[in-house]
Write an enzyme that holds these catalytic residues in place. Sequence first.
Site, PDB file in Angstrom:
ATOM      1  N   GLY A  70      -5.959  -1.246  -6.143  1.00 49.08           N
ATOM      2  CA  GLY A  70      -5.462  -2.619  -6.182  1.00 49.08           C
ATOM      3  C   GLY A  70      -4.031  -2.826  -5.737  1.00 49.08           C
ATOM      4  O   GLY A  70      -3.495  -3.931  -5.880  1.00 49.08           O
ATOM      5  N   GLN A  71      -3.384  -1.801  -5.189  1.00 47.67           N
ATOM      6  CA  GLN A  71      -2.018  -1.999  -4.709  1.00 47.67           C
ATOM      7  C   GLN A  71      -2.020  -3.052  -3.605  1.00 47.67           C
ATOM      8  O   GLN A  71      -2.980  -3.172  -2.853  1.00 47.67           O
ATOM      9  CB  GLN A  71      -1.429  -0.682  -4.167  1.00 47.67           C
ATOM     10  N   ASP A  72      -0.933  -3.802  -3.498  1.00 48.24           N
ATOM     11  CA  ASP A  72      -0.908  -4.928  -2.555  1.00 48.24           C
ATOM     12  C   ASP A  72      -1.179  -4.506  -1.116  1.00 48.24           C
ATOM     13  O   ASP A  72      -1.787  -5.253  -0.357  1.00 48.24           O
ATOM     14  CB  ASP A  72       0.389  -5.739  -2.671  1.00 48.24           C
TER      15      ASP A  72
END
Length: 181
Positions: A70-72
């Site tokens: 889920g890192q940007d």
Amino acid sequence: MGLYVSRLFNRLFQKKDVRILMVGLDAAGKTTILYKVKLGEVVTTIPTIGFNVETVEFRNISFTVWDVGGQDKIRPLWRHYYSNTDGLIFVVDSNDRERIDDAREELHRMINEEELKDAIILVFANKQDLPNAMSAAEVTEKLHLNTIRERNWFIQSTCATRGDGLYEGFDWLTTHLNNAK
């Protein structure tokens, strides 16, 4: 009569294979949830770069769960996992008030995608054990879940490390996926 009995037997006893996409912002608890449900225990996790995929058997369904980082910088890659998705699990860190607007934007971006139009939506309001965690009702409001029309969705309060609420969420998924197929 024979056709009816055959359908009833299949519905009750045949395993159904479904594809679940589990996403959310980084550090929301996706991988912890996956392995708590799969193994029944908490495992030490590191930030997911890429994805984890596991098969989870629950009632009469064999869930293939894709846990995507889920890192940007990874989020634009989520769309590559949309195809043939039956259910979307969106995990929210209920204690992360600073990024709840980011979570809302990502969720609504996904549910407007054509490839996910038939996917049912389960939101896990995770980390309910933390003292400042938003309630499921507050997360519902912040994510604007009530604006989602003509889609099956449900929110479940969870604490992944204790397992609280996880099986209730999968129970909802099972019921609605059985009714959909």
